[in-house]
Design a protein around this motif. Sequence first.
Motif, PDB file in Angstrom:
ATOM      1  N   MET A 163       0.845  -1.184   0.000  1.00 39.34           N
ATOM      2  CA  MET A 163       0.000   0.000   0.000  1.00 39.34           C
ATOM      3  C   MET A 163       0.884   1.238   0.000  1.00 39.34           C
ATOM      4  O   MET A 163       2.004   1.213   0.502  1.00 39.34           O
ATOM      5  CB  MET A 163      -0.955   0.011   1.184  1.00 39.34           C
ATOM      6  CG  MET A 163      -0.348   0.123   2.523  1.00 39.34           C
ATOM      7  SD  MET A 163      -1.669   0.118   3.743  1.00 39.34           S
ATOM      8  CE  MET A 163      -0.894   1.079   5.006  1.00 39.34           C
ATOM      9  N   ARG A 164       0.374   2.265  -0.614  1.00 40.79           N
ATOM     10  CA  ARG A 164       1.095   3.535  -0.674  1.00 40.79           C
ATOM     11  C   ARG A 164       0.073   4.661  -0.774  1.00 40.79           C
ATOM     12  O   ARG A 164      -1.074   4.437  -1.164  1.00 40.79           O
ATOM     13  CB  ARG A 164       2.060   3.572  -1.849  1.00 40.79           C
ATOM     14  CG  ARG A 164       1.382   3.535  -3.194  1.00 40.79           C
ATOM     15  CD  ARG A 164       2.359   3.728  -4.360  1.00 40.79           C
ATOM     16  NE  ARG A 164       1.676   3.616  -5.629  1.00 40.79           N
ATOM     17  CZ  ARG A 164       0.957   4.582  -6.188  1.00 40.79           C
ATOM     18  NH1 ARG A 164       0.829   5.760  -5.612  1.00 40.79           N
ATOM     19  NH2 ARG A 164       0.342   4.401  -7.350  1.00 40.79           N
ATOM     20  N   TYR A 165       0.515   5.844  -0.428  1.00 46.48           N
ATOM     21  CA  TYR A 165      -0.356   7.007  -0.562  1.00 46.48           C
ATOM     22  C   TYR A 165      -0.240   7.536  -1.983  1.00 46.48           C
ATOM     23  O   TYR A 165       0.855   7.774  -2.488  1.00 46.48           O
ATOM     24  CB  TYR A 165       0.031   8.095   0.443  1.00 46.48           C
ATOM     25  CG  TYR A 165      -0.842   9.313   0.340  1.00 46.48           C
ATOM     26  CD1 TYR A 165      -2.133   9.302   0.854  1.00 46.48           C
ATOM     27  CD2 TYR A 165      -0.405  10.463  -0.295  1.00 46.48           C
ATOM     28  CE1 TYR A 165      -2.964  10.406   0.743  1.00 46.48           C
ATOM     29  CE2 TYR A 165      -1.213  11.571  -0.415  1.00 46.48           C
ATOM     30  CZ  TYR A 165      -2.494  11.544   0.101  1.00 46.48           C
ATOM     31  OH  TYR A 165      -3.315  12.633  -0.011  1.00 46.48           O
ATOM     32  N   ASP A 166      -1.375   7.691  -2.659  1.00 43.87           N
ATOM     33  CA  ASP A 166      -1.396   8.233  -4.015  1.00 43.87           C
ATOM     34  C   ASP A 166      -1.804   9.703  -3.931  1.00 43.87           C
ATOM     35  O   ASP A 166      -2.959  10.012  -3.597  1.00 43.87           O
ATOM     36  CB  ASP A 166      -2.396   7.444  -4.869  1.00 43.87           C
ATOM     37  CG  ASP A 166      -2.346   7.873  -6.333  1.00 43.87           C
ATOM     38  OD1 ASP A 166      -2.223   9.088  -6.609  1.00 43.87           O
ATOM     39  OD2 ASP A 166      -2.430   6.978  -7.191  1.00 43.87           O
ATOM     40  N   PRO A 167      -0.864  10.627  -4.243  1.00 42.03           N
ATOM     41  CA  PRO A 167      -1.186  12.063  -4.118  1.00 42.03           C
ATOM     42  C   PRO A 167      -2.269  12.523  -5.095  1.00 42.03           C
ATOM     43  O   PRO A 167      -3.026  13.438  -4.786  1.00 42.03           O
ATOM     44  CB  PRO A 167       0.142  12.766  -4.409  1.00 42.03           C
ATOM     45  CG  PRO A 167       1.073  11.734  -4.941  1.00 42.03           C
ATOM     46  CD  PRO A 167       0.501  10.388  -4.651  1.00 42.03           C
ATOM     47  N   GLU A 168      -2.387  11.870  -6.262  1.00 38.12           N
ATOM     48  CA  GLU A 168      -3.422  12.267  -7.227  1.00 38.12           C
ATOM     49  C   GLU A 168      -4.817  11.894  -6.714  1.00 38.12           C
ATOM     50  O   GLU A 168      -5.755  12.678  -6.818  1.00 38.12           O
ATOM     51  CB  GLU A 168      -3.170  11.606  -8.580  1.00 38.12           C
ATOM     52  CG  GLU A 168      -1.938  12.139  -9.289  1.00 38.12           C
ATOM     53  CD  GLU A 168      -1.649  11.385 -10.582  1.00 38.12           C
ATOM     54  OE1 GLU A 168      -2.524  10.620 -11.055  1.00 38.12           O
ATOM     55  OE2 GLU A 168      -0.531  11.570 -11.105  1.00 38.12           O
ATOM     56  N   GLN A 169      -4.931  10.695  -6.164  1.00 36.03           N
ATOM     57  CA  GLN A 169      -6.231  10.253  -5.645  1.00 36.03           C
ATOM     58  C   GLN A 169      -6.452  10.721  -4.210  1.00 36.03           C
ATOM     59  O   GLN A 169      -7.550  10.620  -3.682  1.00 36.03           O
ATOM     60  CB  GLN A 169      -6.327   8.724  -5.691  1.00 36.03           C
ATOM     61  CG  GLN A 169      -6.253   8.156  -7.088  1.00 36.03           C
ATOM     62  CD  GLN A 169      -6.375   6.646  -7.082  1.00 36.03           C
ATOM     63  OE1 GLN A 169      -7.231   6.097  -6.391  1.00 36.03           O
ATOM     64  NE2 GLN A 169      -5.526   5.970  -7.848  1.00 36.03           N
ATOM     65  N   GLN A 170      -5.396  11.211  -3.597  1.00 32.84           N
ATOM     66  CA  GLN A 170      -5.409  11.684  -2.211  1.00 32.84           C
ATOM     67  C   GLN A 170      -5.958  10.634  -1.252  1.00 32.84           C
ATOM     68  O   GLN A 170      -6.781  10.910  -0.384  1.00 32.84           O
ATOM     69  CB  GLN A 170      -6.205  12.986  -2.090  1.00 32.84           C
ATOM     70  CG  GLN A 170      -5.570  14.123  -2.844  1.00 32.84           C
ATOM     71  CD  GLN A 170      -6.266  15.448  -2.600  1.00 32.84           C
ATOM     72  OE1 GLN A 170      -7.410  15.514  -2.136  1.00 32.84           O
ATOM     73  NE2 GLN A 170      -5.569  16.527  -2.897  1.00 32.84           N
ATOM     74  N   VAL A 172      -4.933   6.261   0.283  1.00 29.06           N
ATOM     75  CA  VAL A 172      -4.074   5.094   0.267  1.00 29.06           C
ATOM     76  C   VAL A 172      -4.612   4.104  -0.758  1.00 29.06           C
ATOM     77  O   VAL A 172      -5.821   3.853  -0.818  1.00 29.06           O
ATOM     78  CB  VAL A 172      -4.024   4.429   1.676  1.00 29.06           C
ATOM     79  CG1 VAL A 172      -3.293   3.105   1.639  1.00 29.06           C
ATOM     80  CG2 VAL A 172      -3.368   5.371   2.672  1.00 29.06           C
ATOM     81  N   VAL A 173      -3.723   3.553  -1.579  1.00 26.78           N
ATOM     82  CA  VAL A 173      -4.126   2.565  -2.587  1.00 26.78           C
ATOM     83  C   VAL A 173      -3.326   1.287  -2.393  1.00 26.78           C
ATOM     84  O   VAL A 173      -2.194   1.303  -1.896  1.00 26.78           O
ATOM     85  CB  VAL A 173      -3.933   3.093  -4.030  1.00 26.78           C
ATOM     86  CG1 VAL A 173      -4.847   4.258  -4.309  1.00 26.78           C
ATOM     87  CG2 VAL A 173      -2.491   3.442  -4.293  1.00 26.78           C
ATOM     88  N   TYR A 174      -3.937   0.189  -2.792  1.00 27.45           N
ATOM     89  CA  TYR A 174      -3.279  -1.122  -2.762  1.00 27.45           C
ATOM     90  C   TYR A 174      -2.892  -1.489  -4.188  1.00 27.45           C
ATOM     91  O   TYR A 174      -3.643  -1.218  -5.123  1.00 27.45           O
ATOM     92  CB  TYR A 174      -4.220  -2.196  -2.203  1.00 27.45           C
ATOM     93  CG  TYR A 174      -4.516  -2.013  -0.733  1.00 27.45           C
ATOM     94  CD1 TYR A 174      -3.704  -2.601   0.229  1.00 27.45           C
ATOM     95  CD2 TYR A 174      -5.605  -1.251  -0.311  1.00 27.45           C
ATOM     96  CE1 TYR A 174      -3.975  -2.428   1.580  1.00 27.45           C
ATOM     97  CE2 TYR A 174      -5.877  -1.078   1.031  1.00 27.45           C
ATOM     98  CZ  TYR A 174      -5.058  -1.677   1.973  1.00 27.45           C
ATOM     99  OH  TYR A 174      -5.318  -1.509   3.306  1.00 27.45           O
ATOM    100  N   GLN A 175      -1.729  -2.076  -4.326  1.00 27.10           N
ATOM    101  CA  GLN A 175      -1.279  -2.509  -5.648  1.00 27.10           C
ATOM    102  C   GLN A 175      -0.440  -3.773  -5.495  1.00 27.10           C
ATOM    103  O   GLN A 175       0.042  -4.069  -4.396  1.00 27.10           O
ATOM    104  CB  GLN A 175      -0.472  -1.403  -6.319  1.00 27.10           C
ATOM    105  CG  GLN A 175       0.835  -1.065  -5.590  1.00 27.10           C
ATOM    106  CD  GLN A 175       1.517   0.161  -6.163  1.00 27.10           C
ATOM    107  OE1 GLN A 175       0.867   1.145  -6.479  1.00 27.10           O
ATOM    108  NE2 GLN A 175       2.832   0.088  -6.273  1.00 27.10           N
ATOM    109  N   PRO A 176      -0.268  -4.528  -6.595  1.00 19.94           N
ATOM    110  CA  PRO A 176       0.600  -5.709  -6.498  1.00 19.94           C
ATOM    111  C   PRO A 176       2.011  -5.300  -6.085  1.00 19.94           C
ATOM    112  O   PRO A 176       2.455  -4.187  -6.352  1.00 19.94           O
ATOM    113  CB  PRO A 176       0.594  -6.275  -7.920  1.00 19.94           C
ATOM    114  CG  PRO A 176      -0.662  -5.728  -8.544  1.00 19.94           C
ATOM    115  CD  PRO A 176      -0.886  -4.392  -7.889  1.00 19.94           C
ATOM    116  N   VAL A 177       2.692  -6.196  -5.444  1.00 15.63           N
ATOM    117  CA  VAL A 177       4.042  -5.916  -4.951  1.00 15.63           C
ATOM    118  C   VAL A 177       4.968  -5.571  -6.108  1.00 15.63           C
ATOM    119  O   VAL A 177       4.976  -6.254  -7.132  1.00 15.63           O
ATOM    120  CB  VAL A 177       4.588  -7.135  -4.176  1.00 15.63           C
ATOM    121  CG1 VAL A 177       6.031  -6.923  -3.775  1.00 15.63           C
ATOM    122  CG2 VAL A 177       3.740  -7.399  -2.953  1.00 15.63           C
TER     123      VAL A 177
END
Length: 197
Positions: A163-170, A172-177
């Motif tokens: 997980m990481r913070y996406d500044p565009e979507q403002q 936290v998003v989950y994505q494949p490793v």
Amino acid sequence: MTRLEQLKQHLQEVLGDSIVRMDEAVGELSIECKPACLLEVCNLLRDHKLLKFEQLIDLCGMDYVDHGEGTWSGSRYATVYHLLSVSLNQRLRLRVFAADDDFPVLPTVVDLWPVANWFERESFDLFGIMYEGHPDLRRLLTDYGFVGHPFRKDFPMIGNVEMRYDPEQQRVVYQPVTIDPRNNVPRVIREEGFHHG
């Protein structure tokens, strides 16, 4: 007769055929029982006047899939209960294997030792062992959307998602490793690699 020998004798006397194995290591006893006998055994361990294990100190899940360098042939998942008798000053470990490796289930001991509540939740979260009759069996340490059980031996070391913070979507998003897998096995240091001078 030593205290340990006396405890051994009392366990055999009170539990009889319910014990499938008894070991002694580092001055403490470990016993194993069948899953069908677990609640009866725990009741006797807690309430019998010769045993009086009033306190559950700890409960942990175990995954034996690679135990003994791959020579293990028994059931895969177990729960280990660490018990203490304050009144008789004695300790005991109780191990019980779940009968089904694909869907490990054991009865809850929350009614006997209420402290088991969070211990069983942790074991469920990390190993996927279900505790039938538990009042609130849900994840305790991982995120609600977490996939899998991270203490299982076959769980990937780098995980499944990050997980990481996406500044565009403002948010936290989950994505494949995105981490490249790496070999965590230490290299063998050979004697011929050293130069003696």
